[in-house]
Motif scaffolding. Sequence first.
Motif, PDB file in Angstrom:
ATOM      1  N   TYR A  45       0.857  -1.194   0.000  1.00 12.39           N
ATOM      2  CA  TYR A  45       0.000   0.000   0.000  1.00 12.39           C
ATOM      3  C   TYR A  45       0.889   1.239   0.000  1.00 12.39           C
ATOM      4  O   TYR A  45       1.818   1.337   0.802  1.00 12.39           O
ATOM      5  N   ARG A  46       0.613   2.167  -0.910  1.00 10.96           N
ATOM      6  CA  ARG A  46       1.426   3.375  -0.998  1.00 10.96           C
ATOM      7  C   ARG A  46       0.631   4.594  -0.538  1.00 10.96           C
ATOM      8  O   ARG A  46      -0.581   4.666  -0.731  1.00 10.96           O
ATOM      9  N   ALA A  47       1.312   5.573   0.042  1.00 18.66           N
ATOM     10  CA  ALA A  47       0.723   6.891   0.296  1.00 18.66           C
ATOM     11  C   ALA A  47       1.870   7.852   0.568  1.00 18.66           C
ATOM     12  O   ALA A  47       2.769   7.551   1.356  1.00 18.66           O
ATOM     13  N   THR A  83       6.195   4.456   1.741  1.00 15.28           N
ATOM     14  CA  THR A  83       6.061   5.895   1.545  1.00 15.28           C
ATOM     15  C   THR A  83       7.364   6.448   0.966  1.00 15.28           C
ATOM     16  O   THR A  83       8.396   5.776   0.959  1.00 15.28           O
ATOM     17  N   GLU A  84       7.279   7.696   0.486  1.00 15.12           N
ATOM     18  CA  GLU A  84       8.456   8.327  -0.123  1.00 15.12           C
ATOM     19  C   GLU A  84       9.303   9.021   0.941  1.00 15.12           C
ATOM     20  O   GLU A  84       8.776   9.709   1.814  1.00 15.12           O
ATOM     21  N   VAL A  85      10.624   8.850   0.817  1.00 12.39           N
ATOM     22  CA  VAL A  85      11.546   9.588   1.691  1.00 12.39           C
ATOM     23  C   VAL A  85      12.485  10.426   0.831  1.00 12.39           C
ATOM     24  O   VAL A  85      12.893  10.005  -0.246  1.00 12.39           O
ATOM     25  N   ILE A 104      12.282   6.239  -3.193  1.00 10.21           N
ATOM     26  CA  ILE A 104      12.959   7.509  -3.465  1.00 10.21           C
ATOM     27  C   ILE A 104      12.291   8.105  -4.696  1.00 10.21           C
ATOM     28  O   ILE A 104      12.170   7.436  -5.731  1.00 10.21           O
ATOM     29  N   GLY A 105      11.833   9.340  -4.599  1.00 13.65           N
ATOM     30  CA  GLY A 105      11.064   9.967  -5.677  1.00 13.65           C
ATOM     31  C   GLY A 105      11.961  10.484  -6.800  1.00 13.65           C
ATOM     32  O   GLY A 105      13.181  10.631  -6.638  1.00 13.65           O
ATOM     33  N   ALA A 106      11.314  10.770  -7.910  1.00 13.33           N
ATOM     34  CA  ALA A 106      12.042  11.175  -9.118  1.00 13.33           C
ATOM     35  C   ALA A 106      12.833  12.473  -8.912  1.00 13.33           C
ATOM     36  O   ALA A 106      13.921  12.646  -9.462  1.00 13.33           O
ATOM     37  N   HIS A 161       9.725   2.729 -12.744  1.00 14.54           N
ATOM     38  CA  HIS A 161       9.781   3.551 -13.965  1.00 14.54           C
ATOM     39  C   HIS A 161       8.562   4.456 -13.969  1.00 14.54           C
ATOM     40  O   HIS A 161       7.424   3.984 -14.017  1.00 14.54           O
ATOM     41  N   ARG A 162       8.779   5.776 -13.889  1.00 13.19           N
ATOM     42  CA  ARG A 162       7.663   6.729 -13.835  1.00 13.19           C
ATOM     43  C   ARG A 162       7.739   7.760 -14.951  1.00 13.19           C
ATOM     44  O   ARG A 162       7.036   8.740 -14.952  1.00 13.19           O
ATOM     45  N   GLY A 163       8.621   7.499 -15.939  1.00 11.84           N
ATOM     46  CA  GLY A 163       8.693   8.390 -17.095  1.00 11.84           C
ATOM     47  C   GLY A 163       9.552   9.615 -16.821  1.00 11.84           C
ATOM     48  O   GLY A 163       9.990   9.860 -15.684  1.00 11.84           O
ATOM     49  N   CYS A 195       6.252  -0.550 -13.038  1.00 11.95           N
ATOM     50  CA  CYS A 195       5.793   0.575 -13.864  1.00 11.95           C
ATOM     51  C   CYS A 195       4.808   1.433 -13.073  1.00 11.95           C
ATOM     52  O   CYS A 195       3.763   0.947 -12.645  1.00 11.95           O
ATOM     53  N   ASP A 196       5.150   2.687 -12.870  1.00 16.44           N
ATOM     54  CA  ASP A 196       4.244   3.658 -12.254  1.00 16.44           C
ATOM     55  C   ASP A 196       3.475   4.309 -13.407  1.00 16.44           C
ATOM     56  O   ASP A 196       3.866   5.345 -13.936  1.00 16.44           O
ATOM     57  N   ASN A 197       2.393   3.640 -13.812  1.00 14.91           N
ATOM     58  CA  ASN A 197       1.636   4.155 -14.964  1.00 14.91           C
ATOM     59  C   ASN A 197       0.961   5.487 -14.639  1.00 14.91           C
ATOM     60  O   ASN A 197       0.713   6.295 -15.532  1.00 14.91           O
ATOM     61  N   SER A 198       0.681   5.750 -13.364  1.00 10.30           N
ATOM     62  CA  SER A 198      -0.007   7.000 -13.001  1.00 10.30           C
ATOM     63  C   SER A 198       0.804   8.224 -13.399  1.00 10.30           C
ATOM     64  O   SER A 198       0.290   9.152 -14.016  1.00 10.30           O
ATOM     65  N   HIS A 199       2.098   8.223 -13.029  1.00  6.74           N
ATOM     66  CA  HIS A 199       2.897   9.415 -13.311  1.00  6.74           C
ATOM     67  C   HIS A 199       3.358   9.470 -14.764  1.00  6.74           C
ATOM     68  O   HIS A 199       3.691  10.549 -15.260  1.00  6.74           O
ATOM     69  N   ILE A 200       3.387   8.333 -15.447  1.00  2.00           N
ATOM     70  CA  ILE A 200       3.671   8.352 -16.885  1.00  2.00           C
ATOM     71  C   ILE A 200       2.477   8.988 -17.612  1.00  2.00           C
ATOM     72  O   ILE A 200       2.642   9.888 -18.438  1.00  2.00           O
ATOM     73  N   THR A 224       0.131   2.030  -9.022  1.00  2.00           N
ATOM     74  CA  THR A 224      -0.932   2.876  -9.568  1.00  2.00           C
ATOM     75  C   THR A 224      -1.606   3.645  -8.441  1.00  2.00           C
ATOM     76  O   THR A 224      -1.964   3.060  -7.408  1.00  2.00           O
ATOM     77  N   GLU A 225      -1.789   4.946  -8.644  1.00  2.58           N
ATOM     78  CA  GLU A 225      -2.420   5.764  -7.604  1.00  2.58           C
ATOM     79  C   GLU A 225      -3.931   5.528  -7.586  1.00  2.58           C
ATOM     80  O   GLU A 225      -4.594   5.679  -8.616  1.00  2.58           O
ATOM     81  N   THR A 226      -4.409   5.155  -6.409  1.00  4.12           N
ATOM     82  CA  THR A 226      -5.848   4.889  -6.262  1.00  4.12           C
ATOM     83  C   THR A 226      -6.392   5.717  -5.101  1.00  4.12           C
ATOM     84  O   THR A 226      -5.738   5.858  -4.060  1.00  4.12           O
TER      85      THR A 226
HETATM   86  C1  PEP Z   1       4.428  10.126  -6.222  1.00 10.31           C
HETATM   87  O1  PEP Z   1       4.629   8.915  -6.336  1.00 10.31           O
HETATM   88  O2  PEP Z   1       3.350  10.595  -5.823  1.00 10.31           O
HETATM   89  C2  PEP Z   1       5.463  11.059  -6.692  1.00 10.31           C
HETATM   90  C3  PEP Z   1       5.667  12.245  -6.153  1.00 10.31           C
HETATM   91  O3  PEP Z   1       6.094  10.560  -7.742  1.00 10.31           O
HETATM   92  P1  PEP Z   1       7.363  11.042  -8.616  1.00 10.31           P
HETATM   93  O4  PEP Z   1       8.524  11.075  -7.702  1.00 10.31           O
HETATM   94  O5  PEP Z   1       7.407   9.921  -9.612  1.00 10.31           O
HETATM   95  O6  PEP Z   1       6.990  12.343  -9.246  1.00 10.31           O
END
Ligand code: PEP
Length: 356
Positions: A45-47, A83-85, A104-106, A161-163, A195-200, A224-226
């Motif tokens: 689960y992501r948030a 979660t993202e750090v 780790i975010g883009a 992979h988020r593009g 694949c992070d299709n949401s951010h692509i 995928t963001e839900t």
């Molecule tokens: C996220 O996953 O909500 C996010 C900020 O992604 P990214 O680092 O891919 O922009």
Amino acid sequence: MQIQPIFNKPKGSPIIIAGPCSAESEDQVMDIARQLAAQGQVDLYRAGIWKPRTRPNSFEGVGVIGLKWLKRVKEETGLKVCTEVANRNHVFEAIKHQIDVLWIGARTTVSPFAVQEIADALEGTDIPVMIKNPINPDLGLWVGALERMYKAGITKIAMIHRGFSSFGNSDFRNEPRWQMPIDIMRRFPDLEMICDNSHICGRRDTLHAVAQKAMDLNFDGLMTETHNDPDKAWSDAMQQITPSVFKELVDSLIIRTRETEDVQFLENLDGLRQQINVIDNQLLDLLGERMSLAKDIGVYKKNNNISILQPSRWNEILNKSIAKGADKGLSSQFISVFLKAIHEESINHQEKVMRD
Ligand code: PEP
Ligand code: MN
């Protein structure tokens, strides 16, 4: 490198990561988690708690309190959470609250200082880390982040992979540039690629096509963001879908299996063919772009009463390309035929502009 899988799912059964872009309230986090848990498909689960936003005055996340909500998700639904750090403090807080996996975010992967700070904070832990590609198409930075984590003693690592950002009109929020994750998969066959299709996509209607493509390219999973009320999401509203729409998406994915015994052979062949398809598509996209520039030049020449063909310019292009082609092992015959065909098509486009 001896990278261990984080998920270790059997081939043919994709890793599924879902949850909101941002944690907004305890009720929202719990509601989405309960719906996803009931479906029984989600591995993680992501948030987002700390949100790296491109511009100020956007919602920048609820902060540490959100970690308590994620802990409750674990306790009440049994889902693992991530979660993202983006800095040392985030790492300490996330570990303190027993977050299972970090990502780790883009916008962080682009910064070696930030990545090293995270790696230093992680030393001595064995928490799994997922690394998103940097926002710019620089494979070195992506691999560099992997190496920094590995050097800090983290062995369970996956890539997301988020593009990649691009300038100008595009069907994508972030250009997929599939050849980049494909290259990583080739170099690090043990690394799970998600694949992070949401951010692509940045929108809902193309999420399925991109997810299917990722499956066809042998990706290991999806993030995928839900959201329980996507239109009202505090961040990335346009790309979020409800848990039930997400379930339909996952259920309708075709996970292709191999028909022959010789799996290794087919996998290698497939990987190479996919790379060729990606490049062919890029060639066509580039040719299309080139023709549209040729048309612009046609209009410009027409307005200034200049003829279409300038032999000196054409000779210059031909000679330069033959020299460059030779460096890349391409014969001068091939380059001449190829460029002449392009040139002819370009002249046809300009002629049409002159006539209109
Ligand atoms: C996220 O996953 O909500 C996010 C900020 O992604 P990214 O680092 O891919 O922009
Ligand atoms: Mn998001």
